[in-house]
Design an enzyme around this catalytic site. Structure first.
Site, mmCIF file in Angstrom:
data_model
loop_
_atom_site.group_PDB
_atom_site.id
_atom_site.type_symbol
_atom_site.label_atom_id
_atom_site.label_comp_id
_atom_site.label_asym_id
_atom_site.label_seq_id
_atom_site.Cartn_x
_atom_site.Cartn_y
_atom_site.Cartn_z
ATOM 1 N N GLU A 176 0.782 -1.287 -0.053
ATOM 2 C CA GLU A 176 -0.013 -0.153 -0.067
ATOM 3 C C GLU A 176 0.791 1.224 -0.021
ATOM 4 O O GLU A 176 0.734 2.066 0.949
ATOM 5 C CB GLU A 176 -0.915 -0.164 1.092
ATOM 6 N N ASN A 225 2.060 -4.882 -3.283
ATOM 7 C CA ASN A 225 0.601 -5.110 -3.023
ATOM 8 C C ASN A 225 -0.144 -3.732 -2.815
ATOM 9 O O ASN A 225 0.234 -3.028 -2.011
ATOM 10 C CB ASN A 225 0.958 -5.817 -1.638
ATOM 11 N N HIS A 241 -10.056 -6.742 -1.166
ATOM 12 C CA HIS A 241 -11.026 -6.267 0.122
ATOM 13 C C HIS A 241 -12.305 -5.642 -0.687
ATOM 14 O O HIS A 241 -12.299 -4.294 -0.733
ATOM 15 C CB HIS A 241 -10.336 -5.539 1.131
ATOM 16 N N GLU A 279 -5.831 -10.798 -0.791
ATOM 17 C CA GLU A 279 -6.173 -10.465 0.506
ATOM 18 C C GLU A 279 -7.684 -10.508 0.334
ATOM 19 O O GLU A 279 -8.613 -9.745 1.065
ATOM 20 C CB GLU A 279 -5.954 -9.308 1.325
ATOM 21 N N ASP A 306 -11.628 -10.725 0.562
ATOM 22 C CA ASP A 306 -12.940 -11.168 1.177
ATOM 23 C C ASP A 306 -14.084 -10.249 0.648
ATOM 24 O O ASP A 306 -14.074 -9.174 0.196
ATOM 25 C CB ASP A 306 -12.629 -10.742 2.786
HETATM 26 O O1 G3I Z 1 -1.681 -9.359 19.066
HETATM 27 C C1 G3I Z 1 -1.973 -8.128 19.723
HETATM 28 C C2 G3I Z 1 -2.657 -8.473 21.083
HETATM 29 O O2 G3I Z 1 -1.741 -8.949 21.756
HETATM 30 C C3 G3I Z 1 -3.440 -7.410 21.742
HETATM 31 O O3 G3I Z 1 -4.008 -7.735 22.828
HETATM 32 C C4 G3I Z 1 -4.317 -6.806 20.694
HETATM 33 C C5 G3I Z 1 -5.036 -5.524 21.413
HETATM 34 O O4 G3I Z 1 -4.290 -4.301 21.126
HETATM 35 O O5 G3I Z 1 -3.793 -6.457 19.637
HETATM 36 C C6 G3I Z 1 -3.230 -7.441 18.831
HETATM 37 O O6 G3I Z 1 -2.642 -6.872 17.545
HETATM 38 C C7 G3I Z 1 -3.556 -6.584 16.540
HETATM 39 C C8 G3I Z 1 -3.349 -7.668 15.381
HETATM 40 O O7 G3I Z 1 -3.944 -7.191 14.287
HETATM 41 C C9 G3I Z 1 -3.573 -9.180 15.590
HETATM 42 O O8 G3I Z 1 -5.224 -8.979 16.109
HETATM 43 C C10 G3I Z 1 -3.174 -5.185 16.016
HETATM 44 O O9 G3I Z 1 -3.383 -4.238 17.176
HETATM 45 C C11 G3I Z 1 -4.055 -4.819 14.885
HETATM 46 O O10 G3I Z 1 -3.649 -3.686 14.386
HETATM 47 C C12 G3I Z 1 -3.723 -5.813 13.962
HETATM 48 O O11 G3I Z 1 -4.724 -5.374 12.730
HETATM 49 C C13 G3I Z 1 -4.079 -6.271 11.423
HETATM 50 C C14 G3I Z 1 -3.990 -5.016 10.609
HETATM 51 O O12 G3I Z 1 -3.839 -5.657 9.186
HETATM 52 C C15 G3I Z 1 -3.201 -3.892 10.825
HETATM 53 O O13 G3I Z 1 -1.966 -4.700 10.707
HETATM 54 C C16 G3I Z 1 -5.456 -7.097 11.090
HETATM 55 O O14 G3I Z 1 -5.307 -8.313 12.159
HETATM 56 C C17 G3I Z 1 -4.968 -7.630 9.727
HETATM 57 O O15 G3I Z 1 -6.000 -8.420 9.174
HETATM 58 C C18 G3I Z 1 -4.825 -6.410 8.807
HETATM 59 O O16 G3I Z 1 -4.564 -6.816 7.446
HETATM 60 C C19 G3I Z 1 -4.168 -5.777 6.448
HETATM 61 C C20 G3I Z 1 -2.932 -6.414 5.581
HETATM 62 O O17 G3I Z 1 -1.914 -6.574 6.531
HETATM 63 C C21 G3I Z 1 -2.723 -5.463 4.699
HETATM 64 N N1 G3I Z 1 -3.727 -5.059 3.634
HETATM 65 C C22 G3I Z 1 -4.874 -4.573 4.503
HETATM 66 C C23 G3I Z 1 -5.325 -5.664 5.545
HETATM 67 C C24 G3I Z 1 -6.629 -5.147 6.507
HETATM 68 O O18 G3I Z 1 -6.231 -3.824 7.112
#
Ligand code: G3I
Length: 416
Positions: A177, A220, A256, A285, A287
Site C-alpha cells: 500500500e 501489494n 477487499h 487478501e 474477502d
Molecule cells: O496481537 C495483539 C494482542 O496481543 C493485543 O492484545 C491486541 C489489542 O491491542 O492487538 C493485537 O494485535 C492486533 C493484530 O491485528 C492481531 O489481531 C493489532 O492491534 C491490529 O492492528 C492488527 O490488525 C491487523 C491490521 O492488518 C493492521 O496490521 C489485522 O489483523 C490484519 O488483518 C490487517 O491486514 C491488513 C494487511 O496486513 C494489509 N492489507 C490490509 C489488511 C486489512 O487492514
C-alpha cells in the site's frame, strides 16, 4: 493448406507421449504425470486449484499454524498457500532497533513446509497501521540525517528478513500500500514516503532481490479494484518503477471488496492490464462481506457468485498465479474488528463459516476451478520436456499457461 483429420495426429502424439513416459522420461515421470486424481465433487480446493494452475491460500496468524488448530488443519487439507496475517510485519518482528523476534514467522514457515504449502511473505515495508516499527518515529527524530538513516534501515530490514527465509518463502509483498487509501497519489501518512519520497520502494525491492534472487517480489495494493483513479495511479507508479529498473515480479490486488462487489469483466481487464506490464498478478487478501449481498433474494448464493467472478477473472489472465482469502473462517475476519466494517459485524466474508464448514462460496469456487479444461497434450509435452531438461517445473503457485484455454500445472512433488 488442406485440413487433415485431427484424430490420427492426436493418436500419434498420445503414442509418442506414452513412449516418452515409459522411456527417457520414466525417471521424471513424477513430474510429467501432473494430474492428481480429481473427481468432481470429491476434490479439495487444493486439487482443483492445482489442476487449474493457480495457488489458493488463506491468511493465518502464528497461533493457527498447527494441525492442532482447526483453521490450521483446514488450510493444510484444503489449500496450497499461506500468508502470515501479522507475523511478518516490521512492527511484529522488531520490538526495538536491531532486535528481531522471528518466532511467529518461523512457526508459520515451518508449518507451511511440513504441509507443502507455498508461503507469501507479508510484508516488509508498509507505511500505515502497524506496518512501521513502533520505535521508528523516535529513531528518526533522534538522527541528524533521517533520510540516510531510513534508507539504510529499509535495506537492512529487507535484507535481514528475506535472507532468513531465502528459498523457503516463495514470494514477498515487499512494499504494501504505497498509495493513499483512496487515491492514486503516494501515501502522505507513510513515514517512508515522507522521508525518502517514492525512492523507498526501490530500496526495499533491490535489497529483497539481493537477499533471495529466487523469490518473486510483489507490490501489494488495496482498494484499486473499484476505484479507477487509484488503479491508474498504481499502473503509473509501476511503469515508473519498472522504467527505473526496480526488480518487481508481480502485483497483488488485495481484493477487499467491502465498498462494492466485484465486476468480473472490470477485474479481468485490470488484472490483464497489470500482466501486460510483464508482471505476475495475484488476488492477495480476498474477502466479500455479506453487507454487499443483503438485498439479494439469497445472500449466500449472491456471495458465492461474487467469489466465482473473482476466480473467473484470475483464471482468464494467464499471469494470474494465485488467490488468497484474508482469513480462513468467518470468525477470523479482520473486518469484524476494523473501524468501518465492525459496524456490520458479523461480516461473514470468507469461504468457510465461523465453524469452518464450507459455504456456498466454497462450492462455487471449486466449480469454477474444475471448469478449467484438462490441459491439452501440448501442455503435457511441455511438462515432459521441462522434466527432461531437468527443470523441476514451476514453483508451487507459479504456473504459466501455454494458451488462454489451459494452464500448465505446477507438477506435484515427486514421491520421496
Ligand atoms: O496481537 C495483539 C494482542 O496481543 C493485543 O492484545 C491486541 C489489542 O491491542 O492487538 C493485537 O494485535 C492486533 C493484530 O491485528 C492481531 O489481531 C493489532 O492491534 C491490529 O492492528 C492488527 O490488525 C491487523 C491490521 O492488518 C493492521 O496490521 C489485522 O489483523 C490484519 O488483518 C490487517 O491486514 C491488513 C494487511 O496486513 C494489509 N492489507 C490490509 C489488511 C486489512 O487492514
Amino acid at each position: 493448406m488442406e485440413s487433415r483429420p485431427l484424430a490420427p495426429a492426436l493418436a500419434r502424439l498420445a503414442a509418442l507421449l506414452a513412449g516418452l513416459l515409459a522411456g527417457p522420461l520414466a525417471p521424471a515421470a513424477a513430474w510429467a504425470t501432473p494430474f492428481p486424481p480429481c473427481t468432481p465433487g470429491a476434490c479439495t480446493l487444493r486439487e482443483a486449484a492445482a489442476r487449474a494452475g493457480i495457488a489458493i491460500g488463506a491468511a493465518l496468524e502464528a497461533g493457527q499454524a498447527t494441525l492442532a488448530d482447526p483453521a490450521g488443519a483446514l488450510v493444510a487439507a484444503e489449500l496450497s498457500s499461506v500468508t502470515p496475517e501479522n507475523a511478518g510485519k516490521w512492527q511484529t518482528l522488531s520490538p526495538a532497533p536491531g532486535v528481531y523476534d522471528f518466532a511467529g514467522l518461523d512457526a508459520i514457515v515451518a508449518y507451511a513446509e511440513a504441509h507443502a504449502l507455498r508461503v507469501r511473505g507479508h510484508t516488509l515495508v508498509w507505511g500505515r497501521s502497524n506496518g512501521p516499527p513502533a520505535w521508528l518515529e523516535a529513531a528518526l527524530a533522534a538522527t541528524p540525517d533521517p533520510a540516510a538513516y531510513l534508507r539504510a534501515l529499509v535495506r537492512e530490514h529487507a535484507g535481514t528478513v528475506v535472507s532468513r527465509y531465502a528459498g523457503r518463502i516463495e514470494s514477498w509483498d515487499v512494499v504494501n500500500e504505497p498509495l493513499a487509501l483512496f487515491t492514486g497519489e503516494p501515501d502522505p501518512a507513510s513515514p517512508y514516503q515522507r522521508v525518502l519520497g517514492t525512492g523507498f520502494i526501490g530500496e526495499a525491492f533491490h535489497a529483497a532481490r539481493a537477499a533471495d534472487p529466487t523469490a518473486r517480489l510483489f507490490l501489494n495494493e488495496i482498494f484499486t479494484e473499484f476505484r479507477d483513479a487509484k488503479f491508474d495511479g498504481l499502473v503509473a507508479l509501476l511503469r515508473d518503477l519498472l522504467a527505473d529498473g526496480v526488480p518487481i515480479d508481480g502485483v497483488g490486488l488485495q481484493g477487499h471488496f467491502g465498498f462494492g462487489a466485484p465486476d468480473r469483466a472490470d477485474l479481468t481487464a485490470k488484472l490483464g492490464a497489470l500482466a501486460a506490464l510483464g508482471l505476475d498478478v495475484e488476488i492477495t487478501e480476498l474477502d466479500l462481506p455479506m453487507l454487499l449481498f443483503e438485498s439479494a433474494a439469497d445472500p449466500l448464493a449472491a456471495q458465492a457468485a461474487a467469489y466465482a467472478d473473482v476466480f473467473a477473472a484470475c483464471l482468464a489472465v494467464a499471469r494470474c498465479t494465485g488467490i488468497t482469502t484474508w482469513g480462513v473462517g468467518d470468525g477470523d475476519s479482520w473486518l469484524d474488528r476494523a473501524e468501518i466494517f465492525s459496524f456490520f459485524a458479523p461480516n461473514r466474508p470468507l469461504l468457510f463459516d465461523a465453524s469452518l464448514a464450507p459455504k456456498p462460496a466454497y462450492f462455487a469456487v471449486r466449480e469454477v476451478l474444475l471448469a478449467v479444461p484438462e490441459p491439452g497434450p501440448g501442455v503435457l509435452l511441455g511438462l515432459g520436456a521441462a522434466a527432461l531438461a531437468g527443470r523441476p517445473g514451476t514453483r508451487p503457485g507459479r504456473s504459466a499457461r501455454t494458451d488462454p484455454a489451459t494452464r500448465a500445472l505446477a507438477p506435484p512433488t515427486p514421491p520421496a
